[in-house]
Motif scaffolding. Structure first.
Motif, PDB file in Angstrom:
ATOM      1  N   THR A   3      -3.905 -12.106  -6.804  1.00  0.00           N
ATOM      2  CA  THR A   3      -5.322 -12.118  -6.968  1.00  0.00           C
ATOM      3  C   THR A   3      -5.645 -13.253  -8.152  1.00  0.00           C
ATOM      4  OG1 THR A   3      -4.682 -10.555  -8.728  1.00  0.00           O
ATOM      5  CG2 THR A   3      -5.192  -9.357  -6.664  1.00  0.00           C
ATOM      6  N   PRO A   4      -7.045 -13.332  -8.105  1.00  0.00           N
ATOM      7  CA  PRO A   4      -7.357 -14.274  -9.331  1.00  0.00           C
ATOM      8  C   PRO A   4      -7.081 -13.725 -10.623  1.00  0.00           C
ATOM      9  CG  PRO A   4      -9.233 -13.861  -7.827  1.00  0.00           C
ATOM     10  CD  PRO A   4      -8.179 -12.775  -7.475  1.00  0.00           C
ATOM     11  N   ALA A  44       2.238  -5.328   4.938  1.00  0.00           N
ATOM     12  CA  ALA A  44       0.860  -5.447   4.897  1.00  0.00           C
ATOM     13  C   ALA A  44       0.114  -4.375   6.146  1.00  0.00           C
ATOM     14  CB  ALA A  44       0.638  -6.886   5.613  1.00  0.00           C
ATOM     15  N   ARG A  45       0.869  -4.332   7.225  1.00  0.00           N
ATOM     16  CA  ARG A  45       0.389  -3.281   8.227  1.00  0.00           C
ATOM     17  C   ARG A  45       0.251  -1.979   7.626  1.00  0.00           C
ATOM     18  NH1 ARG A  45       3.823  -6.213  11.904  1.00  0.00           N
ATOM     19  NH2 ARG A  45       5.319  -4.459  11.549  1.00  0.00           N
ATOM     20  N   GLN A 100     -13.299  -1.941  -5.965  1.00  0.00           N
ATOM     21  CA  GLN A 100     -12.699  -2.920  -6.556  1.00  0.00           C
ATOM     22  C   GLN A 100     -11.318  -2.843  -5.992  1.00  0.00           C
ATOM     23  OE1 GLN A 100     -12.393  -2.980 -10.814  1.00  0.00           O
ATOM     24  NE2 GLN A 100     -10.851  -4.481 -11.018  1.00  0.00           N
ATOM     25  N   THR A 101     -10.411  -1.824  -5.733  1.00  0.00           N
ATOM     26  CA  THR A 101      -9.187  -1.679  -5.439  1.00  0.00           C
ATOM     27  C   THR A 101      -8.852  -2.139  -4.005  1.00  0.00           C
ATOM     28  OG1 THR A 101      -8.913   0.222  -6.619  1.00  0.00           O
ATOM     29  CG2 THR A 101      -7.173  -0.031  -4.960  1.00  0.00           C
ATOM     30  N   LEU A 102      -9.995  -1.841  -3.136  1.00  0.00           N
ATOM     31  CA  LEU A 102      -9.990  -2.183  -1.620  1.00  0.00           C
ATOM     32  C   LEU A 102     -10.045  -3.893  -1.608  1.00  0.00           C
ATOM     33  CD1 LEU A 102     -12.499   0.010   0.336  1.00  0.00           C
ATOM     34  CD2 LEU A 102      -9.974  -0.100   0.908  1.00  0.00           C
ATOM     35  N   ARG A 112      -7.124  -5.974   0.291  1.00  0.00           N
ATOM     36  CA  ARG A 112      -7.377  -6.966   1.181  1.00  0.00           C
ATOM     37  C   ARG A 112      -6.861  -8.309   0.935  1.00  0.00           C
ATOM     38  NH1 ARG A 112     -12.755  -4.541   1.216  1.00  0.00           N
ATOM     39  NH2 ARG A 112     -12.771  -2.828   2.822  1.00  0.00           N
ATOM     40  N   HIS A 113      -6.867  -8.597  -0.408  1.00  0.00           N
ATOM     41  CA  HIS A 113      -6.273 -10.078  -0.864  1.00  0.00           C
ATOM     42  C   HIS A 113      -4.918  -9.977  -0.600  1.00  0.00           C
ATOM     43  CE1 HIS A 113      -6.835 -13.918  -2.467  1.00  0.00           C
ATOM     44  NE2 HIS A 113      -5.590 -13.618  -3.336  1.00  0.00           N
TER      45      HIS A 113
END
Length: 370
Positions: A243-244, A177-178, A220-222, A226-227
């Motif tokens: 993601t949804p 994640a980092r 959109q990729t960002l 983030r999710h």
């Protein structure tokens, strides 16, 4: 447990039979009181698991008036295997030893007989006969408790290994994640900023349109990154979706946002299983990505239909109109699609067309609801 109960019942029946045979060998059938005591002791063994102390008391007359030893010995062993009170077990063993030591009837004792029965050998034998089932029962009880403790220790070690693996996984997820936040998100943000600047300062409409597409995809990729970072950091919480999850209703938006001339032809119902809809969506998404990378300027046709119990999704692109740029690729996209399709019982095939384009085909089994 269900297999153990019939086995225990058969053991009890066999033990009662042995006790009856022991009584038959040592009892005169014509002596009805003695026979009744022997039968009572043998049949009482049926209760030895539910009422071990009561069973032992009911077998004492057998040891008092007969020379049969199976019933009282078995009852004493059962009581010792389930009881922890040492003083109670010692008292029961001593009581049985006294009853077995003294002859019956007690009124027939005289000094000579008493002197004979008090011999050291007879006394040692009687005490050993009474103590043996107690020691054996305690040994069986200790073995049973040891087995339970070993099982508990094994389960605790398994849980410890599981917690250790989860801890290592949580650390790896936190590190990932980092890295995604510090490196990937930063670079995608720079792409979005540069695309925005190019969109504003572009000299021709085609350049500005391409820059707008790059900026939209970057944003959109960002959002997806983030999710994903949030999910990776929540390693100790309950599972969440990355993601949804997309469905067939999102295909039109996917084609519009791809910056490619594309046409969608579909006649499938909307009540398809979510896993099937995601597989179709990801297949079309991967195909559009490959067209942008390897066939710039090509147009795409997406066809989705049902027939003969099979759902078919075909993505076909025309020949490229300009040379493709050399872009890095790990060649994992098609392999991932094939694995996803295989989990659903389907297949993924791909190959060039006769017109110089390329075709990607997904086939999944489909059984309509009846």
């Amino acid at each position: 447990m269900s297999r153990r109960q019939p086995r225990a019942a058969l053991t009890d029946i066999a033990l009662v039979g042995i006790a009856l045979a022991d009584a038959w060998a040592h009892v005169d059938i014509e002596d009805r009181p003695t026979t009744a005591c022997a039968l009572l002791g043998a049949l009482a063994l049926v209760l030895r698991h539910r009422l071990p102390l009561t069973t032992f008391v009911l077998t004492l007359p057998t040891g008092l008036v007969t020379d049969a030893v199976v019933a009282p010995t078995a009852a004493l062993y059962t009581l010792s295997s389930v009881n922890r009170h040492r003083f109670l077990l010692g008292g029961c063993a001593l009581l049985y030893a006294i009853i077995d030591f003294l002859p019956w009837p007690w009124s027939s004792l005289d000094a000579t007989e008493l002197s004979q029965t008090n011999s050291v050998f007879h006394l040692s034998y009687t005490l050993a006969t009474a103590a043996a089932p107690v020691f054996l029962g305690q040994l069986v009880q200790a073995r049973r408790e040891l087995s339970l403790r070993l099982a508990d220790i094994s389960e605790a070690r398994r849980q410890e290994r599981l917690l250790t693996a989860q801890s290592v996984l949580a650390k790896e997820r936190a590190q990932l994640a980092r890295e995604m936040h510090d490196v990937v998100s930063h670079q995608v943000s720079l792409i979005a900023v540069q695309a925005g600047a190019l969109q504003v300062g572009g000299r021709d409409a085609e350049t500005r349109q391409a820059a707008a597409t790059i900026r939209r995809l970057s944003v959109q990729t960002l959002e997806e990154l983030r999710h994903m970072v949030g999910v990776l950091r929540a390693s100790g919480s309950r599972p969440t979706e990355l993601t949804p999850q997309p469905s067939l209703a999102d295909l039109e938006h996917l084609l519009e946002a791809g910056g490619i001339e594309a046409k969608l032809e579909t006649d499938v119902p909307e009540e398809l299983p979510p896993t099937v809809q995601r597989a179709v969506y990801r297949t079309v998404q991967e195909a559009l990505t490959n067209v942008r990378k390897h066939a710039p300027g090509a147009s795409v046709t997406v066809r989705i239909g049902l027939g003969e119990g099979v759902l078919r999704a075909t993505v076909t692109n025309t020949a490229p109109t300009r040379s493709a740029l050399a872009l890095p690729s790990a060649h994992h996209g098609l392999a991932g699609l094939a694995q996803r399709a295989e989990l659903l019982g389907g297949t993924v095939t791909s190959g060039p067309t006769d017109q110089g384009g390329y075709e990607l085909r997904l086939e999944l089994p489909h059984e309509p609801n009846r």
